[in-house]
Design a protein around this motif. Structure first.
Motif, PDB file in Angstrom:
ATOM      1  N   THR A  11      63.406  25.937  31.294  1.00 31.80           N
ATOM      2  CA  THR A  11      63.904  25.310  32.513  1.00 31.80           C
ATOM      3  C   THR A  11      63.623  26.183  33.733  1.00 31.80           C
ATOM      4  O   THR A  11      63.214  25.692  34.793  1.00 31.80           O
ATOM      5  N   ALA A  12      63.820  27.491  33.575  1.00 34.19           N
ATOM      6  CA  ALA A  12      63.559  28.414  34.681  1.00 34.19           C
ATOM      7  C   ALA A  12      62.087  28.431  35.064  1.00 34.19           C
ATOM      8  O   ALA A  12      61.739  28.646  36.224  1.00 34.19           O
ATOM      9  N   GLN A  13      61.203  28.183  34.109  1.00 34.04           N
ATOM     10  CA  GLN A  13      59.776  28.134  34.399  1.00 34.04           C
ATOM     11  C   GLN A  13      59.398  26.875  35.178  1.00 34.04           C
ATOM     12  O   GLN A  13      58.450  26.880  35.962  1.00 34.04           O
ATOM     13  N   LEU A  72      72.567  28.048  36.091  1.00 32.78           N
ATOM     14  CA  LEU A  72      71.748  28.147  34.886  1.00 32.78           C
ATOM     15  C   LEU A  72      72.474  28.968  33.839  1.00 32.78           C
ATOM     16  O   LEU A  72      72.932  30.081  34.118  1.00 32.78           O
ATOM     17  N   SER A 105      58.192  30.214  40.306  1.00 34.19           N
ATOM     18  CA  SER A 105      59.281  29.590  39.562  1.00 34.19           C
ATOM     19  C   SER A 105      60.484  30.525  39.543  1.00 34.19           C
ATOM     20  O   SER A 105      60.385  31.706  39.892  1.00 34.19           O
ATOM     21  N   LEU A 106      61.617  29.990  39.098  1.00 34.50           N
ATOM     22  CA  LEU A 106      62.810  30.818  38.970  1.00 34.50           C
ATOM     23  C   LEU A 106      62.589  31.932  37.952  1.00 34.50           C
ATOM     24  O   LEU A 106      63.061  33.064  38.143  1.00 34.50           O
ATOM     25  N   ALA A 107      61.853  31.637  36.884  1.00 37.91           N
ATOM     26  CA  ALA A 107      61.569  32.669  35.887  1.00 37.91           C
ATOM     27  C   ALA A 107      60.758  33.801  36.507  1.00 37.91           C
ATOM     28  O   ALA A 107      61.016  34.988  36.256  1.00 37.91           O
ATOM     29  N   MET A 110      71.863  31.038  30.893  1.00 35.02           N
ATOM     30  CA  MET A 110      70.780  31.727  30.190  1.00 35.02           C
ATOM     31  C   MET A 110      71.062  31.888  28.701  1.00 35.02           C
ATOM     32  O   MET A 110      70.191  32.327  27.950  1.00 35.02           O
TER      33      MET A 110
END
Length: 386
Positions: A342-344, A332, A278-280, A334
Protein backbone atom coordinates in the motif's frame (compact mmCIF):
# COMPACT_ATOMS: atom_id res chain seq x y z
CA UNK A 1 8.29 7.61 59.95
CA UNK A 2 12.03 7.52 59.29
CA UNK A 3 13.79 9.99 56.98
CA UNK A 4 14.01 7.79 53.84
CA UNK A 5 10.29 7.08 54.05
CA UNK A 6 9.54 10.76 54.51
CA UNK A 7 11.76 11.58 51.50
CA UNK A 8 9.91 9.06 49.35
CA UNK A 9 6.58 10.51 50.43
CA UNK A 10 7.81 14.01 49.59
CA UNK A 11 9.08 13.02 46.15
CA UNK A 12 6.01 10.98 45.18
CA UNK A 13 3.86 13.99 44.12
CA UNK A 14 6.71 15.21 41.94
CA UNK A 15 6.99 11.80 40.27
CA UNK A 16 3.22 11.63 39.69
CA UNK A 17 3.21 15.15 38.22
CA UNK A 18 6.01 14.13 35.90
CA UNK A 19 3.82 11.38 34.46
CA UNK A 20 1.53 13.95 32.86
CA UNK A 21 4.38 15.95 31.35
CA UNK A 22 6.45 13.24 29.73
CA UNK A 23 8.23 14.48 26.62
CA UNK A 24 6.67 13.57 23.27
CA UNK A 25 7.31 14.33 19.59
CA UNK A 26 3.63 14.79 18.73
CA UNK A 27 0.08 13.63 19.39
CA UNK A 28 -0.74 10.05 20.31
CA UNK A 29 -2.71 7.85 17.90
CA UNK A 30 -5.71 8.04 20.23
CA UNK A 31 -5.63 11.84 20.22
CA UNK A 32 -5.58 11.93 16.42
CA UNK A 33 -8.44 9.43 16.08
CA UNK A 34 -10.52 11.27 18.67
CA UNK A 35 -10.06 14.55 16.77
CA UNK A 36 -11.34 12.85 13.63
CA UNK A 37 -14.37 11.40 15.42
CA UNK A 38 -15.50 14.64 17.08
CA UNK A 39 -18.95 15.81 16.12
CA UNK A 40 -20.15 19.18 14.83
CA UNK A 41 -17.74 22.09 14.65
CA UNK A 42 -15.28 20.26 16.91
CA UNK A 43 -14.40 17.92 14.05
CA UNK A 44 -11.47 19.77 12.53
CA UNK A 45 -9.86 16.86 10.65
CA UNK A 46 -10.81 13.68 8.81
CA UNK A 47 -9.02 10.43 9.61
CA UNK A 48 -8.99 7.91 6.76
CA UNK A 49 -7.42 4.44 6.73
CA UNK A 50 -4.56 4.32 4.24
CA UNK A 51 -5.50 1.27 2.20
CA UNK A 52 -5.83 0.20 -1.42
CA UNK A 53 -9.03 2.23 -1.89
CA UNK A 54 -7.37 5.41 -0.62
CA UNK A 55 -4.42 4.87 -2.96
CA UNK A 56 -6.78 4.43 -5.92
CA UNK A 57 -8.81 7.55 -5.14
CA UNK A 58 -5.77 9.79 -4.74
CA UNK A 59 -4.22 8.44 -7.96
CA UNK A 60 -7.45 9.21 -9.84
CA UNK A 61 -7.32 12.83 -8.64
CA UNK A 62 -3.75 13.18 -9.93
CA UNK A 63 -4.72 11.76 -13.32
CA UNK A 64 -7.58 14.28 -13.58
CA UNK A 65 -4.99 17.07 -13.37
CA UNK A 66 -3.04 15.98 -16.45
CA UNK A 67 -2.45 18.61 -19.12
CA UNK A 68 -4.59 16.77 -21.66
CA UNK A 69 -7.55 16.86 -19.26
CA UNK A 70 -7.07 20.41 -17.96
CA UNK A 71 -6.17 22.17 -21.22
CA UNK A 72 -7.29 19.76 -23.90
CA UNK A 73 -5.33 19.35 -27.12
CA UNK A 74 -6.88 21.60 -29.78
CA UNK A 75 -5.73 21.28 -33.36
CA UNK A 76 -3.67 24.19 -34.71
CA UNK A 77 -5.64 26.66 -36.79
CA UNK A 78 -4.79 29.33 -39.33
CA UNK A 79 -2.34 32.00 -38.24
CA UNK A 80 -4.24 35.21 -37.60
CA UNK A 81 -2.98 38.76 -37.23
CA UNK A 82 -3.07 40.54 -33.88
CA UNK A 83 -2.15 43.85 -32.30
CA UNK A 84 1.60 44.50 -32.39
CA UNK A 85 2.33 42.19 -35.33
CA UNK A 86 4.59 43.55 -38.08
CA UNK A 87 3.35 42.96 -41.65
CA UNK A 88 5.26 42.98 -44.91
CA UNK A 89 3.06 43.92 -47.89
CA UNK A 90 3.94 43.70 -51.60
CA UNK A 91 1.58 44.74 -54.42
CA UNK A 92 1.90 43.76 -58.08
CA UNK A 93 0.15 45.41 -61.02
CA UNK A 94 -0.19 43.68 -64.40
CA UNK A 95 0.95 45.59 -67.51
CA UNK A 96 0.14 48.12 -68.63
CA UNK A 97 0.59 49.49 -65.12
CA UNK A 98 -1.63 52.48 -64.45
CA UNK A 99 -1.11 53.09 -60.71
CA UNK A 100 2.27 51.73 -59.65
CA UNK A 101 4.25 52.12 -62.89
CA UNK A 102 4.38 53.70 -66.38
CA UNK A 103 4.89 51.81 -69.69
CA UNK A 104 6.76 53.63 -72.45
CA UNK A 105 4.59 54.55 -75.47
CA UNK A 106 4.78 52.04 -78.32
CA UNK A 107 6.11 49.21 -76.13
CA UNK A 108 4.45 45.93 -77.15
CA UNK A 109 2.38 44.41 -74.37
CA UNK A 110 4.34 41.18 -74.58
CA UNK A 111 7.54 43.03 -73.86
CA UNK A 112 6.22 44.94 -70.89
CA UNK A 113 6.53 43.56 -67.39
CA UNK A 114 4.36 43.90 -64.37
CA UNK A 115 5.18 46.52 -61.80
CA UNK A 116 5.43 45.82 -58.10
CA UNK A 117 5.79 48.10 -55.13
CA UNK A 118 6.88 47.29 -51.61
CA UNK A 119 4.90 48.98 -48.89
CA UNK A 120 6.85 49.98 -45.76
CA UNK A 121 6.39 47.41 -43.04
CA UNK A 122 3.22 48.04 -41.09
CA UNK A 123 2.74 47.57 -37.34
CA UNK A 124 -0.80 46.65 -36.36
CA UNK A 125 -2.05 49.38 -34.05
CA UNK A 126 -4.26 49.18 -31.00
CA UNK A 127 -7.27 49.66 -33.28
CA UNK A 128 -6.31 46.49 -35.14
CA UNK A 129 -5.77 48.29 -38.44
CA UNK A 130 -2.99 49.30 -40.86
CA UNK A 131 -2.70 52.01 -43.53
CA UNK A 132 -1.92 51.11 -47.17
CA UNK A 133 -1.32 53.73 -49.91
CA UNK A 134 -4.25 54.08 -52.37
CA UNK A 135 -6.20 51.67 -50.18
CA UNK A 136 -6.61 53.50 -46.90
CA UNK A 137 -7.20 51.95 -43.51
CA UNK A 138 -7.57 48.17 -43.50
CA UNK A 139 -8.88 46.24 -40.48
CA UNK A 140 -6.58 43.25 -40.05
CA UNK A 141 -6.97 42.06 -36.44
CA UNK A 142 -8.22 38.48 -36.35
CA UNK A 143 -7.72 38.06 -40.12
CA UNK A 144 -5.34 35.70 -41.90
CA UNK A 145 -2.63 37.18 -44.16
CA UNK A 146 -4.37 35.78 -47.25
CA UNK A 147 -7.66 37.39 -46.23
CA UNK A 148 -5.95 40.77 -45.80
CA UNK A 149 -4.28 40.38 -49.23
CA UNK A 150 -7.66 39.68 -50.83
CA UNK A 151 -9.16 42.76 -49.13
CA UNK A 152 -6.35 44.96 -50.48
CA UNK A 153 -6.84 43.58 -54.01
CA UNK A 154 -10.57 44.29 -53.92
CA UNK A 155 -10.06 47.90 -52.89
CA UNK A 156 -7.43 48.47 -55.61
CA UNK A 157 -9.69 47.33 -58.43
CA UNK A 158 -10.58 50.26 -60.62
CA UNK A 159 -7.42 52.03 -59.51
CA UNK A 160 -4.74 49.52 -60.53
CA UNK A 161 -4.63 47.12 -63.47
CA UNK A 162 -5.27 43.54 -62.25
CA UNK A 163 -3.65 44.11 -58.84
CA UNK A 164 -2.28 41.27 -56.74
CA UNK A 165 -1.07 41.50 -53.14
CA UNK A 166 1.01 39.34 -50.86
CA UNK A 167 0.91 39.84 -47.06
CA UNK A 168 3.35 38.18 -44.67
CA UNK A 169 3.75 38.33 -40.89
CA UNK A 170 7.42 39.12 -40.38
CA UNK A 171 7.26 39.66 -36.63
CA UNK A 172 4.66 37.74 -34.66
CA UNK A 173 4.02 39.56 -31.38
CA UNK A 174 0.43 38.58 -30.67
CA UNK A 175 0.71 34.80 -31.02
CA UNK A 176 3.52 33.77 -28.69
CA UNK A 177 4.16 31.75 -25.55
CA UNK A 178 6.56 32.50 -22.72
CA UNK A 179 9.09 29.94 -21.47
CA UNK A 180 10.82 30.66 -18.15
CA UNK A 181 12.50 28.85 -15.26
CA UNK A 182 15.17 26.14 -15.46
CA UNK A 183 15.68 26.37 -19.23
CA UNK A 184 18.70 27.24 -21.32
CA UNK A 185 17.36 30.69 -22.24
CA UNK A 186 14.15 32.37 -21.17
CA UNK A 187 12.29 33.51 -24.27
CA UNK A 188 9.03 34.30 -26.00
CA UNK A 189 8.32 31.80 -28.75
CA UNK A 190 6.14 32.92 -31.69
CA UNK A 191 3.57 30.32 -32.72
CA UNK A 192 3.07 29.29 -36.32
CA UNK A 193 0.38 27.40 -38.20
CA UNK A 194 2.39 24.21 -37.65
CA UNK A 195 1.12 24.06 -34.08
CA UNK A 196 4.07 24.09 -31.66
CA UNK A 197 3.79 21.78 -28.65
CA UNK A 198 5.09 22.04 -25.10
CA UNK A 199 8.23 20.04 -25.88
CA UNK A 200 8.83 22.19 -28.97
CA UNK A 201 8.86 25.27 -26.73
CA UNK A 202 11.30 23.68 -24.27
CA UNK A 203 13.62 22.69 -27.12
CA UNK A 204 13.45 26.21 -28.59
CA UNK A 205 14.42 27.62 -25.17
CA UNK A 206 17.58 25.50 -25.09
CA UNK A 207 16.24 22.55 -23.13
CA UNK A 208 16.32 22.21 -19.36
CA UNK A 209 19.36 22.96 -17.20
CA UNK A 210 18.63 20.05 -14.86
CA UNK A 211 17.94 16.34 -15.47
CA UNK A 212 14.52 15.66 -16.97
CA UNK A 213 13.54 13.43 -14.04
CA UNK A 214 13.93 16.32 -11.59
CA UNK A 215 11.97 18.95 -13.53
CA UNK A 216 8.29 19.80 -13.12
CA UNK A 217 6.52 21.78 -15.84
CA UNK A 218 3.92 24.31 -14.73
CA UNK A 219 1.58 25.55 -17.44
CA UNK A 220 -0.72 28.55 -17.14
CA UNK A 221 -3.47 29.32 -19.64
CA UNK A 222 -5.99 32.00 -18.84
CA UNK A 223 -7.01 31.47 -15.24
CA UNK A 224 -5.99 27.82 -15.08
CA UNK A 225 -2.69 26.42 -13.86
CA UNK A 226 -1.55 22.80 -13.74
CA UNK A 227 1.74 21.00 -13.10
CA UNK A 228 3.17 17.73 -14.35
CA UNK A 229 6.56 16.01 -14.18
CA UNK A 230 8.49 16.59 -17.39
CA UNK A 231 9.44 12.92 -17.45
CA UNK A 232 5.74 11.99 -17.61
CA UNK A 233 5.16 14.43 -20.48
CA UNK A 234 8.03 12.90 -22.43
CA UNK A 235 6.76 9.36 -21.90
CA UNK A 236 3.08 10.16 -22.60
CA UNK A 237 2.64 11.95 -25.97
CA UNK A 238 -0.94 12.89 -25.04
CA UNK A 239 0.44 15.30 -22.42
CA UNK A 240 2.62 17.09 -24.98
CA UNK A 241 -0.25 19.46 -25.68
CA UNK A 242 -0.49 22.02 -28.49
CA UNK A 243 0.24 25.51 -27.22
CA UNK A 244 -2.06 28.51 -27.48
CA UNK A 245 -1.17 32.23 -27.62
CA UNK A 246 -0.48 33.61 -24.15
CA UNK A 247 0.51 30.30 -22.55
CA UNK A 248 3.21 30.55 -19.86
CA UNK A 249 5.50 27.56 -19.30
CA UNK A 250 7.67 27.38 -16.18
CA UNK A 251 10.32 24.70 -15.67
CA UNK A 252 10.85 24.14 -11.94
CA UNK A 253 13.69 22.11 -10.41
CA UNK A 254 12.70 19.82 -7.52
CA UNK A 255 9.83 22.05 -6.39
CA UNK A 256 8.37 19.56 -3.93
CA UNK A 257 9.12 18.61 -0.34
CA UNK A 258 7.56 16.77 2.59
CA UNK A 259 8.18 17.03 6.34
CA UNK A 260 9.06 14.05 8.52
CA UNK A 261 8.40 14.14 12.28
CA UNK A 262 8.26 11.74 15.19
CA UNK A 263 9.84 8.34 15.66
CA UNK A 264 11.71 8.25 12.35
CA UNK A 265 15.38 8.16 11.47
CA UNK A 266 15.50 11.83 10.43
CA UNK A 267 13.19 14.70 11.42
CA UNK A 268 13.55 17.18 8.55
CA UNK A 269 12.03 18.74 5.45
CA UNK A 270 12.96 16.47 2.55
CA UNK A 271 12.92 17.70 -1.09
CA UNK A 272 11.93 15.30 -3.84
CA UNK A 273 11.96 15.35 -7.62
CA UNK A 274 9.12 16.29 -9.94
CA UNK A 275 8.39 12.74 -11.02
CA UNK A 276 7.15 12.12 -7.47
CA UNK A 277 7.80 9.47 -4.84
CA UNK A 278 5.71 6.92 -2.99
CA UNK A 279 5.18 6.77 0.75
CA UNK A 280 7.49 3.75 0.89
CA UNK A 281 10.25 5.76 -0.83
CA UNK A 282 9.66 8.71 1.51
CA UNK A 283 10.04 6.49 4.58
CA UNK A 284 13.23 5.09 3.10
CA UNK A 285 14.70 8.57 2.58
CA UNK A 286 14.21 9.50 6.22
CA UNK A 287 15.81 6.32 7.52
CA UNK A 288 12.58 4.43 8.18
CA UNK A 289 10.94 3.94 11.57
CA UNK A 290 13.06 3.87 14.71
CA UNK A 291 12.86 0.37 16.15
CA UNK A 292 13.18 1.48 19.77
CA UNK A 293 10.49 4.18 19.58
CA UNK A 294 8.06 3.80 16.69
CA UNK A 295 4.48 2.63 16.95
CA UNK A 296 4.00 0.53 13.81
CA UNK A 297 0.24 1.12 14.05
CA UNK A 298 0.74 4.88 14.30
CA UNK A 299 2.12 5.97 10.91
CA UNK A 300 0.21 9.06 9.81
CA UNK A 301 0.28 11.32 6.76
CA UNK A 302 -1.24 14.80 7.16
CA UNK A 303 -2.49 16.48 3.97
CA UNK A 304 -4.80 19.24 2.79
CA UNK A 305 -6.69 16.87 0.54
CA UNK A 306 -9.00 17.56 -2.37
CA UNK A 307 -12.57 16.58 -1.62
CA UNK A 308 -12.69 14.34 -4.70
CA UNK A 309 -10.04 12.05 -3.18
CA UNK A 310 -12.22 11.20 -0.19
CA UNK A 311 -15.22 8.86 0.08
CA UNK A 312 -18.41 10.71 -0.83
CA UNK A 313 -19.93 10.12 2.63
CA UNK A 314 -16.92 11.78 4.29
CA UNK A 315 -16.41 14.60 1.79
CA UNK A 316 -20.05 15.69 2.07
CA UNK A 317 -19.78 16.48 5.78
CA UNK A 318 -16.10 17.37 6.14
CA UNK A 319 -14.93 20.88 6.93
CA UNK A 320 -13.36 22.50 3.86
CA UNK A 321 -11.04 25.44 3.44
CA UNK A 322 -11.74 28.38 1.15
CA UNK A 323 -9.80 26.53 -1.58
CA UNK A 324 -12.01 23.47 -1.22
CA UNK A 325 -9.40 21.40 0.64
CA UNK A 326 -10.16 19.04 3.51
CA UNK A 327 -7.70 18.64 6.45
CA UNK A 328 -7.09 14.90 6.18
CA UNK A 329 -5.00 12.40 8.11
CA UNK A 330 -4.22 9.06 6.46
CA UNK A 331 -3.38 6.29 8.94
CA UNK A 332 -1.21 3.35 7.91
CA UNK A 333 -0.92 0.22 10.03
CA UNK A 334 2.56 -1.09 9.28
CA UNK A 335 1.72 -4.23 11.22
CA UNK A 336 -0.47 -5.47 8.36
CA UNK A 337 1.10 -7.76 5.80
CA UNK A 338 -0.02 -5.63 2.86
CA UNK A 339 1.11 -2.32 4.38
CA UNK A 340 4.33 -2.08 2.39
CA UNK A 341 2.50 -2.71 -0.89
CA UNK A 342 0.00 0.00 0.00
CA UNK A 343 2.84 2.38 0.85
CA UNK A 344 4.35 1.72 -2.58
CA UNK A 345 1.09 2.63 -4.34
CA UNK A 346 0.36 5.78 -2.31
CA UNK A 347 2.03 8.92 -3.71
CA UNK A 348 3.46 11.65 -1.50
CA UNK A 349 2.57 15.22 -2.47
CA UNK A 350 4.16 18.58 -1.92
CA UNK A 351 3.60 19.84 1.64
CA UNK A 352 2.66 16.47 3.15
CA UNK A 353 3.65 15.80 6.77
CA UNK A 354 4.64 12.25 7.71
CA UNK A 355 4.39 11.61 11.43
CA UNK A 356 5.18 8.40 13.32
CA UNK A 357 3.96 8.28 16.92
CA UNK A 358 5.80 6.73 19.83
CA UNK A 359 4.94 3.22 20.91
CA UNK A 360 3.03 2.99 24.26
CA UNK A 361 5.99 1.20 25.83
CA UNK A 362 8.14 4.27 25.18
CA UNK A 363 6.04 6.42 27.50
CA UNK A 364 6.10 3.61 30.09
CA UNK A 365 9.87 3.48 29.85
CA UNK A 366 10.08 7.24 30.36
CA UNK A 367 7.92 6.91 33.47
CA UNK A 368 10.06 4.10 34.85
CA UNK A 369 13.18 6.17 34.23
CA UNK A 370 11.69 9.04 36.24
CA UNK A 371 10.70 6.72 39.09
CA UNK A 372 14.09 5.04 39.04
CA UNK A 373 15.87 8.38 39.10
CA UNK A 374 13.74 9.55 42.02
CA UNK A 375 14.33 6.31 43.90
CA UNK A 376 18.10 6.57 43.53
CA UNK A 377 17.95 10.17 44.73
CA UNK A 378 15.98 9.15 47.84
CA UNK A 379 18.41 6.30 48.51
CA UNK A 380 21.29 8.70 48.25
CA UNK A 381 19.65 11.11 50.68
CA UNK A 382 18.93 8.29 53.14
CA UNK A 383 22.52 7.10 52.99
CA UNK A 384 23.90 10.58 53.54
CA UNK A 385 21.72 11.34 56.62
CA UNK A 386 22.76 9.46 59.80
Amino acid sequence: MNLPARAVAACLPIVIAGCSTLGASGPSPDAIVEAGQAGGEERQIVVVPLDENSARRTAAVVEAQRFSDVFGNPQPGDTTIGVGDVLDIAIWEAPPATLFGVTAPGTPIGNSSGQNVGIPQQVVGEDGAIAVPFVGTVAVRGQTPSAVAAAIERRLRGKAHAPQAVVRIVQNESRAVTVIGEVGATRRLPLTARGETLLDAIAAAGGTRQPVGKITMQMTRGGRTASMPLDTIVRDPAQNVTLQPGDVLTAIFQPYSFIALGAVGQNAEIPFEGVGISLAQALGRIGGLRDERANIRGVFLFRMEQAGALPISIAATARQTAEGRVPTVYRLNMGEGSALFTAQDFGVRDGDVIYVSNAPAVDLQKFLNIVSSAAFSVTGIGSAVP
